[in-house]
Design an enzyme around this catalytic site. Structure first.
Site, PDB file in Angstrom:
ATOM      1  N   SER A   1       6.236  -1.335   2.165  1.00  0.00           N
ATOM      2  CA  SER A   1       6.579  -2.748   2.041  1.00  0.00           C
ATOM      3  C   SER A   1       6.705  -3.140   0.575  1.00  0.00           C
ATOM      4  O   SER A   1       6.011  -2.583  -0.286  1.00  0.00           O
ATOM      5  CB  SER A   1       5.450  -3.552   2.689  1.00  0.00           C
ATOM      6  OG  SER A   1       5.511  -4.896   2.285  1.00  0.00           O
TER       7      SER A   1
ATOM      8  N   LYS B   1      -1.026  -0.106   2.436  1.00  0.00           N
ATOM      9  CA  LYS B   1       0.302   0.504   2.254  1.00  0.00           C
ATOM     10  C   LYS B   1       0.335   1.278   0.929  1.00  0.00           C
ATOM     11  O   LYS B   1       0.870   2.383   0.847  1.00  0.00           O
ATOM     12  CB  LYS B   1       1.396  -0.570   2.254  1.00  0.00           C
ATOM     13  CG  LYS B   1       1.626  -1.218   3.600  1.00  0.00           C
ATOM     14  CD  LYS B   1       2.343  -0.263   4.558  1.00  0.00           C
ATOM     15  CE  LYS B   1       2.555  -0.840   5.934  1.00  0.00           C
ATOM     16  NZ  LYS B   1       3.017   0.124   6.915  1.00  0.00           N
TER      17      LYS B   1
ATOM     18  N   TYR C   1      -4.001  -5.474   3.627  1.00  0.00           N
ATOM     19  CA  TYR C   1      -2.777  -4.928   4.236  1.00  0.00           C
ATOM     20  C   TYR C   1      -1.921  -4.264   3.156  1.00  0.00           C
ATOM     21  O   TYR C   1      -1.518  -3.102   3.288  1.00  0.00           O
ATOM     22  CB  TYR C   1      -1.983  -6.049   4.934  1.00  0.00           C
ATOM     23  CG  TYR C   1      -0.545  -5.676   5.157  1.00  0.00           C
ATOM     24  CD1 TYR C   1      -0.199  -4.751   6.141  1.00  0.00           C
ATOM     25  CD2 TYR C   1       0.476  -6.208   4.357  1.00  0.00           C
ATOM     26  CE1 TYR C   1       1.120  -4.376   6.325  1.00  0.00           C
ATOM     27  CE2 TYR C   1       1.792  -5.839   4.529  1.00  0.00           C
ATOM     28  CZ  TYR C   1       2.111  -4.917   5.514  1.00  0.00           C
ATOM     29  OH  TYR C   1       3.417  -4.538   5.675  1.00  0.00           O
TER      30      TYR C   1
END
Ligand code: UFG
Length: 339
Positions: free
Chosen positions: A124, A153, A149
């Site tokens: 992302s 990643k 989050y």
């Protein structure tokens, strides 16, 4: 030979599975359905007239992984599975590190043991954090993530970087998504968030259909053209096609490659609202409110590397993203019937 798609029933996963099947590629899916529905894959089967072998369970379940790898001749894994809510990750960090980082480690380790050496990883733009230079290229510094989050990643990206250095046969393509929106043009599959949507497009759709009264526009004093946040919205079908392009180029160049998947265009929240009203002939009431904690002012990609090396670029514009998101919303006011 097949491709294993983890999280293949989810929003991006289901569109990728559809695109792979339409390219004649055999697909195996593993999904725990914690934030997705089997119905999405039933619909993909109907659209493509192809079968999909689906395994229900966790990527971190070694027994299940072994069963899948023993039953099928898998040459590439496309790894979408994971938890994806920024807000939830702040209150449940352990869950996020387990579900994203630990599960990825288990998967990578099993792939290495079995000599399955091709991985496409769903990352992302969040890994760039508050990057000051726009558009963002793949060489921009990463690491200033602001929530578990994003950090999960980032950690997986770092792990993959180390693993590909240690094993030159292991080939990894990391795809950094900007803001995926829209749906397949049929309106049969689309984004079906759990509960109140956090992201702008699904929220706008649900206001337009009458579920919520108005959109809260988070921030009106950003240093952007109209004071609202600017993002690089990308049609989910363009994103899906980016995975096929990555798959087709997996044997070329270095064994660790990173690409931005975006359009290279930034639109403000107000741009999106105006376009939505113009395309759908619906009014979308909104109020300008405070900034959302953790948000950045603007973020858009330089997607030219993906074009140069993969021959991929986004083809669909904001109007098509809105049209298809709205078509999905109208046809499925309550999302998928939960399996
Ligand atoms: N926004 C509103 N009102 C809303 C929801 C969002 O004004 O109800 C604004 C946000 O402030 C932001 C823009 O709309 O300016 C886009 O917000 P989204 O929540 O749709 O998307 P984000 O850019 O915050 O986050 C998305 C993904 C993340 C990913 C990130 C990468 O949801 O998973 O892009 O840049 F990490």
């Amino acid at each position: 030979m097949s491709v294993l798609v983890t999280g293949g029933a989810g929003y991006i996963g289901s569109h990728a599975v559809l695109t792979l099947l339409q390219k004649g590629i055999d697909v195996i899916v593993i999904d725990d359905f914690s934030n997705s529905s089997l119905e999405s894959l039933e619909r993909v089967k109907k659209i493509t007239n192809r079968d999909i072998k689906v395994y229900k369970g966790d990527v971190a379940d070694l027994r299940l992984l072994n069963l899948i790898f023993s039953n099928h001749d898998i040459h590439t894994v496309i790894h979408f599975a994971g938890s994806k809510s920024v807000g939830e990750s702040i209150s449940k960090p352990i869950h996020y590190y387990n579900n994203n980082v630990v599960a990825s480690l288990v998967l990578i380790n099993e792939m290495m043991k079995r000599g399955i050496y091709n991985l496409i990883f769903s990352s992302s733009a969040t890994v760039y954090g508050n990057s000051n230079t726009m558009p963002v290229t793949e060489n921009a510094p990463i690491g200033m993530t602001t929530n578990p989050y994003g950090t999960s990643k980032l950690m997986i990206e770092k792990i993959l970087d180390d693993v590909t250095r240690a094993n030159s046969s292991f080939r990894v393509t990391v795809l950094r998504y900007f803001n995926p929106v829209g749906a397949h043009f049929s309106g049969e599959i689309g984004e079906d968030p759990n509960g109140i949507p956090n992201n702008l497009m699904p929220y706008v759709c649900q206001v337009a259909i009458g579920k919520y009264k108005q959109v809260s526009v988070y921030g009106r004093d950003y240093p952007t053209k109209d004071g609202t946040g600017v993002r690089d919205y990308i049609h989910v079908m363009d994103l899906a096609e980016g995975h096929v392009a990555a798959l087709e180029h997996r044997n070329e160049g270095p064994n660790h490659k990173v690409y931005n998947l975006g359009t290279g265009k930034g639109y403000s929240v107000l741009d999106l609202l105006t376009t939505f009203e113009r395309v759908t002939f619906r009014s979308v009431p909104y109020v300008l409110s405070e900034r959302r904690p953790g948000d950045i002012a603007e973020c858009w990609s330089d997607p030219s590397k993906a074009y140069r090396e993969l021959g991929w670029k986004a083809k669909r514009g904001l109007e098509e993203m809105v049209r298809d998101a709205w078509n999905w919303q109208q046809k499925n006011p309550n999302g998928y019937i939960k399996a």
